[in-house]
Design a protein around this motif. Structure first.
Motif, mmCIF file in Angstrom:
data_model
loop_
_atom_site.group_PDB
_atom_site.id
_atom_site.type_symbol
_atom_site.label_atom_id
_atom_site.label_comp_id
_atom_site.label_asym_id
_atom_site.label_seq_id
_atom_site.Cartn_x
_atom_site.Cartn_y
_atom_site.Cartn_z
ATOM 1 N N ASP A 143 -16.495 -15.966 -27.713
ATOM 2 C CA ASP A 143 -16.053 -15.145 -28.852
ATOM 3 C C ASP A 143 -15.680 -16.069 -30.004
ATOM 4 O OD1 ASP A 143 -15.762 -13.845 -26.361
ATOM 5 O OD2 ASP A 143 -14.438 -12.329 -27.200
ATOM 6 N N THR A 144 -14.925 -17.119 -29.657
ATOM 7 C CA THR A 144 -14.483 -18.063 -30.689
ATOM 8 C C THR A 144 -15.682 -18.772 -31.310
ATOM 9 O OG1 THR A 144 -12.507 -18.412 -29.379
ATOM 10 C CG2 THR A 144 -12.892 -19.976 -31.151
ATOM 11 N N GLN A 145 -16.639 -19.132 -30.444
ATOM 12 C CA GLN A 145 -17.794 -19.862 -30.977
ATOM 13 C C GLN A 145 -18.596 -19.002 -31.955
ATOM 14 O OE1 GLN A 145 -20.857 -21.378 -28.203
ATOM 15 N NE2 GLN A 145 -20.356 -23.369 -29.041
ATOM 16 N N ILE A 146 -18.742 -17.712 -31.631
ATOM 17 C CA ILE A 146 -19.460 -16.797 -32.546
ATOM 18 C C ILE A 146 -18.722 -16.740 -33.893
ATOM 19 C CG2 ILE A 146 -19.813 -14.310 -32.978
ATOM 20 C CD1 ILE A 146 -22.088 -15.380 -31.385
ATOM 21 N N ILE A 147 -17.413 -16.582 -33.845
ATOM 22 C CA ILE A 147 -16.635 -16.507 -35.103
ATOM 23 C C ILE A 147 -16.777 -17.814 -35.877
ATOM 24 C CG2 ILE A 147 -14.290 -16.266 -36.069
ATOM 25 C CD1 ILE A 147 -13.649 -14.451 -33.625
ATOM 26 N N LEU A 148 -16.695 -18.922 -35.154
ATOM 27 C CA LEU A 148 -16.809 -20.250 -35.776
ATOM 28 C C LEU A 148 -18.151 -20.422 -36.488
ATOM 29 C CD1 LEU A 148 -15.652 -23.253 -35.909
ATOM 30 C CD2 LEU A 148 -17.079 -23.681 -33.922
ATOM 31 N N ILE A 149 -19.226 -20.002 -35.824
ATOM 32 C CA ILE A 149 -20.568 -20.159 -36.405
ATOM 33 C C ILE A 149 -20.656 -19.381 -37.725
ATOM 34 C CG2 ILE A 149 -23.005 -19.503 -36.113
ATOM 35 C CD1 ILE A 149 -22.668 -20.224 -33.111
ATOM 36 N N PHE A 150 -20.240 -18.107 -37.702
ATOM 37 C CA PHE A 150 -20.326 -17.301 -38.925
ATOM 38 C C PHE A 150 -19.422 -17.874 -40.025
ATOM 39 C CE2 PHE A 150 -22.081 -13.984 -36.125
ATOM 40 C CZ PHE A 150 -23.187 -13.643 -36.874
ATOM 41 N N TYR A 151 -18.229 -18.288 -39.627
ATOM 42 C CA TYR A 151 -17.286 -18.831 -40.606
ATOM 43 C C TYR A 151 -17.895 -20.063 -41.285
ATOM 44 C CZ TYR A 151 -13.027 -20.809 -42.570
ATOM 45 O OH TYR A 151 -12.094 -21.315 -43.435
#
Ligand code: AMP
Length: 424
Positions: A143-151
């Motif tokens: 979940d964190t990695q997905i948010i990180l990528i978009f950010y």
């Protein structure tokens, strides 16, 4: 000028000129992230069985109730223009047996979607989204990695005031209890809700939490919050995701009213927006979350997943509004002018040589007069013009004219590429 008879349909637009520069740059950045994080590209059909969305996104959602472009084929099938990318990606995962691949399976897309929306700023009926989906594993780190990528994609595009909103909407274990508590709270106040929320109370009460109507906001501000009703499993999941976000120093804000418009989410939901100068955030640029039940709803298997999507047009609108330049103008510095039949024939070949060497060049091979070619070269603002007249063509030579100084130099045609490279 009279209005042309034919125009693009409402909420749809042509993409041409400068806009492609924005699209190309966003695509390039998204692709480089996909490559680095080992996502494979997927493109699903523009049309899917309508039931994929009614089941997947949920019958009571705005997208399904009001926004789907539906059609019936001659064979009697009900198809829908895809309104979003996650349900088709999960359909593809099941259809192609991707559960047999090493998990998780990471997929990305850059595609067009269709929603029959009321057209307004940042809302179109045909629009592009890029999405990242991680399928087959439940780990909070994903979940964190997905948010990180978009950010980081948004950051790389030049946004500097990004804000992440995050919430957990529980799972099939704890959400039904919370729903009951919320309904009983809202029922006593239903007389004061807006007409849409009165309907939502029966069909989709969680969506009331993100209603923007002032009278509903007041009621919602005192409503029971889902964060206080999460089961142990969901609570721990959220806690871990937030800890990872803290470690990465990503600026998030826990928003108990964030529910998102699609039914398939479980646990984590998030949105990323950019604050505007007026201090008011325009619509979210990116939205996403975890969808551990979606594959089961679609008649398949137990398959957790997490992902999100960014709206390309909305990103472009905001980049323009904030005057963030994301591409560099790379114009050719040379123009090739030709006079006479023999020169024209040779000029066609010369342009080919430039292409093979990957050297940009302008030409205007359809023109005959030197004057009009020089005028065009001047308009294009090139630094040099190559002039190939009849005599030069016969002598296997060409003139290189410096447009600033007006100085000219003769070059042997066979040395042209080598000589020109010295000037670029
Ligand atoms: P969603 O699929 O609703 O989670 O939306 C994800 C992102 O897609 C949003 O944050 C917007 O940036 C973009 N988006 C959603 N709907 C539209 C639309 N009708 N027109 C343009 N962009 C949209």
């Amino acid at each position: 000028m009279p209005k042309p008879k034919f125009q693009t349909p409402k909420g749809m637009h042509d993409i041409f000129g400068e806009n492609w520069k924005y699209f190309d740059k966003i695509f390039e950045v998204v692709k480089s992230f996909a490559k680095f994080y080992n996502f494979e590209r997927i493109e699903t059909p523009v049309l899917e069985e309508a039931e994929l969305f009614t089941k997947g996104i949920g019958l009571a959602t705005d997208i399904v109730q009001k926004e789907m472009f539906l059609l019936k084929t001659k064979g009697g099938d009900y198809l829908a223009l895809r309104p979003e990318g996650t349900a088709p990606v999960v359909r593809a995962y099941i259809q192609h047996g991707m559960q047999n691949l090493p998990q998780p399976v990471k997929l990305w897309y850059f595609s067009q979607f269709f929603r029959y929306e009321h057209p307004q700023a940042g809302r179109f009926r045909q629009f592009w989204q890029f999405g990242f989906e991680i399928l087959g594993k439940q780990a909070p780190a994903l979940d964190t990695q997905i948010i990180l990528i978009f950010y980081n994609i948004l950051k790389e595009l030049g946004f500097e005031a990004l804000a992440i909103k995050i919430n957990s909407i529980g799972d099939s274990f704890c959400r039904p209890y919370y729903k009951k508590t919320l309904i009983s709270y809202l029922k006593h106040r239903s007389y004061a809700l807006c007409p849409d929320c009165k309907r939502r109370l029966k069909e989709n009460p969680l969506r009331i939490l993100d209603c923007k109507e002032e009278k509903c906001r007041q009621i919602i501000s005192e409503a029971p919050q889902i964060l206080n009703h999460l089961c142990e499993n969901c609570k721990n999941h959220l806690k871990t995701v937030l800890e990872f976000l803290d470690d990465l120093q990503l600026p998030y804000h826990l928003d108990p009213y964030l529910v998102r418009g699609l039914d398939y989410y479980t646990k984590t939901v998030f949105e990323i927006s950019e604050e505007t100068e007026k201090g008011k955030a325009v619509g979210a640029l990116v939205g996403g979350g975890r969808y551990d039940n979606l594959a089961k709803i679609l008649g398949g298997l137990e398959m957790p997943g997490v992902g999100g999507a960014g709206g390309v047009e909305r990103i472009i609108e905001l980049l323009k509004e904030k005057r963030i330049k994301i591409y560099k103008e790379k114009k050719p510095k040379i123009f090739l002018a030709q006079i006479g039949d023999l020169a024209k024939r040779k000029a066609l070949k010369i342009v080919e040589e430039f292409r093979k060497e990957n050297l940009p060049i302008y030409e205007s091979i359809e023109k005959d007069s030197l004057k009009s070619q020089m005028k065009l070269a001047d308009k294009l603002g090139v630094k040099y013009v190559l002039i190939l007249g009849h005599q030069e063509a016969l002598n296997e030579e060409i003139l290189l004219r410096d447009m600033e100084t007006g100085k000219q130099k003769k070059i042997r045609l066979k040395n042209l590429i080598k000589e020109v490279k010295k000037y670029l």
